[in-house]
Enzyme design. Sequence first.
Site, PDB file in Angstrom:
ATOM      1  N   GLY A  15       0.801  -1.119   0.001  1.00 33.61           N
ATOM      2  CA  GLY A  15       0.021   0.197   0.034  1.00 33.61           C
ATOM      3  C   GLY A  15       0.961   1.135   0.066  1.00 33.61           C
ATOM      4  CB  THR A  40      -6.751  -0.654  -1.103  1.00 31.92           C
ATOM      5  OG1 THR A  40      -5.865  -0.673   0.104  1.00 31.92           O
ATOM      6  CG2 THR A  40      -8.118  -0.804  -0.753  1.00 31.92           C
ATOM      7  N   GLY A  41      -4.106  -2.232  -2.706  1.00 33.48           N
ATOM      8  CA  GLY A  41      -2.598  -1.919  -2.823  1.00 33.48           C
ATOM      9  C   GLY A  41      -2.192  -2.197  -4.516  1.00 33.48           C
ATOM     10  CB  SER A  80      -6.867  -1.542   7.268  1.00 33.20           C
ATOM     11  OG  SER A  80      -7.913  -1.058   7.288  1.00 33.20           O
ATOM     12  CE1 TYR A 150      -9.044   2.433   8.536  1.00 32.17           C
ATOM     13  CE2 TYR A 150      -9.656   4.713   9.472  1.00 32.17           C
ATOM     14  CZ  TYR A 150      -8.772   3.746   8.948  1.00 32.17           C
ATOM     15  OH  TYR A 150      -7.488   3.991   8.809  1.00 32.17           O
ATOM     16  CE1 TYR A 164      -3.823 -11.926  21.371  1.00 33.80           C
ATOM     17  CE2 TYR A 164      -1.774 -12.959  20.593  1.00 33.80           C
ATOM     18  CZ  TYR A 164      -3.020 -12.991  20.869  1.00 33.80           C
ATOM     19  OH  TYR A 164      -3.592 -14.154  20.121  1.00 33.80           O
ATOM     20  CB  THR A 180      -0.247  10.408   6.137  1.00 31.96           C
ATOM     21  OG1 THR A 180      -0.127  10.633   7.676  1.00 31.96           O
ATOM     22  CG2 THR A 180       1.206  10.431   5.858  1.00 31.96           C
TER      23      THR A 180
HETATM   24  P1  NAD Z   1      -3.410   1.701   1.503  1.00 33.21           P
HETATM   25  O1  NAD Z   1      -4.956   1.316   1.068  1.00 33.21           O
HETATM   26  O2  NAD Z   1      -2.588   2.413   0.446  1.00 33.21           O
HETATM   27  O3  NAD Z   1      -2.577   0.632   2.002  1.00 33.21           O
HETATM   28  C1  NAD Z   1      -3.262  -0.885   2.900  1.00 33.21           C
HETATM   29  C2  NAD Z   1      -2.533  -1.837   2.283  1.00 33.21           C
HETATM   30  O4  NAD Z   1      -3.421  -2.943   3.044  1.00 33.21           O
HETATM   31  C3  NAD Z   1      -3.098  -2.358   0.714  1.00 33.21           C
HETATM   32  O5  NAD Z   1      -1.901  -2.591   0.076  1.00 33.21           O
HETATM   33  C4  NAD Z   1      -3.953  -3.308   0.932  1.00 33.21           C
HETATM   34  O6  NAD Z   1      -3.974  -4.105  -0.280  1.00 33.21           O
HETATM   35  C5  NAD Z   1      -3.572  -3.981   2.132  1.00 33.21           C
HETATM   36  N1  NAD Z   1      -4.483  -4.873   2.643  1.00 33.21           N
HETATM   37  C6  NAD Z   1      -5.938  -4.513   3.129  1.00 33.21           C
HETATM   38  N2  NAD Z   1      -6.636  -5.539   3.570  1.00 33.21           N
HETATM   39  C7  NAD Z   1      -5.724  -6.873   3.616  1.00 33.21           C
HETATM   40  C8  NAD Z   1      -5.879  -8.149   3.820  1.00 33.21           C
HETATM   41  N3  NAD Z   1      -6.830  -8.520   4.537  1.00 33.21           N
HETATM   42  N4  NAD Z   1      -4.656  -8.597   3.919  1.00 33.21           N
HETATM   43  C9  NAD Z   1      -3.629  -8.225   3.121  1.00 33.21           C
HETATM   44  N5  NAD Z   1      -3.453  -6.986   2.907  1.00 33.21           N
HETATM   45  C10 NAD Z   1      -4.453  -6.039   3.040  1.00 33.21           C
HETATM   46  O7  NAD Z   1      -3.499   2.594   2.848  1.00 33.21           O
HETATM   47  P2  NAD Z   1      -2.540   3.553   3.396  1.00 33.21           P
HETATM   48  O8  NAD Z   1      -2.785   4.702   3.579  1.00 33.21           O
HETATM   49  O9  NAD Z   1      -1.202   2.961   3.253  1.00 33.21           O
HETATM   50  O10 NAD Z   1      -2.809   2.862   4.960  1.00 33.21           O
HETATM   51  C11 NAD Z   1      -1.826   1.853   5.801  1.00 33.21           C
HETATM   52  C12 NAD Z   1      -2.448   1.744   7.114  1.00 33.21           C
HETATM   53  O11 NAD Z   1      -2.104   2.866   7.869  1.00 33.21           O
HETATM   54  C13 NAD Z   1      -3.893   1.289   7.231  1.00 33.21           C
HETATM   55  O12 NAD Z   1      -3.914   0.402   8.297  1.00 33.21           O
HETATM   56  C14 NAD Z   1      -4.461   2.443   7.674  1.00 33.21           C
HETATM   57  O13 NAD Z   1      -5.587   2.350   8.475  1.00 33.21           O
HETATM   58  C15 NAD Z   1      -3.492   3.413   8.437  1.00 33.21           C
HETATM   59  N6  NAD Z   1      -3.695   4.696   8.588  1.00 33.21           N
HETATM   60  C16 NAD Z   1      -3.272   5.390   7.525  1.00 33.21           C
HETATM   61  C17 NAD Z   1      -3.675   6.943   7.252  1.00 33.21           C
HETATM   62  C18 NAD Z   1      -3.137   7.800   6.259  1.00 33.21           C
HETATM   63  O14 NAD Z   1      -3.363   8.778   6.346  1.00 33.21           O
HETATM   64  N7  NAD Z   1      -2.569   7.536   5.157  1.00 33.21           N
HETATM   65  C19 NAD Z   1      -4.078   7.374   8.526  1.00 33.21           C
HETATM   66  C20 NAD Z   1      -4.559   6.573   9.646  1.00 33.21           C
HETATM   67  C21 NAD Z   1      -4.167   5.319   9.557  1.00 33.21           C
END
Ligand code: NAD
Length: 315
Positions: A15, A40-41, A80, A150, A164, A180
Amino acid sequence: MPQRKKVALITGGAGFLGSHLCDQLIEREFKVLCVDNFITGNIKNVKHLLKYKNFELIKHDISNEIKVPGSIDYVLHFASPASPVDYLNYPIQTLKVGSRGTHHSLGLAKIKKAVFFLASTSECYGDPQEHPQKETYWGHVNPIGPRGVYDEAKRFAEAMTMAYHRVHKIDTKIIRIFNTYGPRMRVKDGRVVPNFIYQALHHEPLTVFGDGKQTRSFCFYSDLIDGILKLLFSGIHGPVNVGNPGEFTILEFAQLVIKLSGTESKIVYNPLPVDDPKQRRPDITLAREALNWEPNVKLEDGLKQTIAWFKEHPR
Ligand code: NAD
Ligand code: UDP
């Protein structure tokens, strides 16, 4: 005897944030196991890493059990859907990866005696009634609203992580990430940064939701990754806010994107999504004091880099 390389397993490693983290850990000579189901990656985010023998891509849904041979020193759970549009499209998958996915990742950390790192979120605070948000604030979340899939999944993930830590004595870290942005965000992931940049670059109207008076605080990805690494190697177990405390209304943000991209685009007003938080700004006192971390990249500079990247990668 040569020292064994440290091994980090990152769920969601293909991701936006996960792939930048893979880059940084490979640069620090870790062996990196990147687990992703690509919901979503995008493979393009990690394609450049496939040539390294220290990098391994494992296509797997972490909501199902995982078995990995060999030593693992760090398990970083980033999997996620993260954009409101994504988690509204995949509500059950979001709940599963926050609950079952977290459980499986913690189980892996336990069996491997690894450090566990949870990517949590400012959404744990919901539509906050305390401003700015400190880690001690318990939040204001609608559990049955559309965003609840979420918010509650992440709140459960935090609770499971602390259980844990208390019961199995796992060395845990929880980061609460505030909005971010940066290169490698999906053009159509629906979040405000890629949406506005895409619209501006295509001379389409920028879609401000509601009256645009709601606020967000935007952190550039490189600052965030720096905070992640500081927390990962720290002795802190509870949640830590990491984000940029600069706060902007969405209308101000739209005007800035228009200015920096030199577009003719106008602004249109669309309905505000249900339970959209009215204000959000991190109190980063804990990160400042305990991690010696604070963001360095100004919104204008980070946005210029992101706009340039979107121009070069119209995907
Ligand atoms: P993103 O959608 O680009 O990355 C999420 C990645 O998780 C994707 O590659 C997707 O394919 C993978 N994924 C989802 N469900 C999966 C599963 N069941 N098994 C394996 N892979 C799975 O989003 P991001 O912005 O890079 O976010 C990454 C993490 O950071 C997330 O957990 C998100 O909740 C957290 N987060 C991000 C932000 C932000 O602003 N970017 C803010 C708060 C939290
Ligand atoms: N938003 C907007 N127009 C868009 C996309 C989002 O006005 O095209 C608003 C959204 O309603 C929210 C803010 O921008 O108030 C940030 O939305 P985003 O989806 O990036 O993430 P959130 O912070 O809500 O999780």
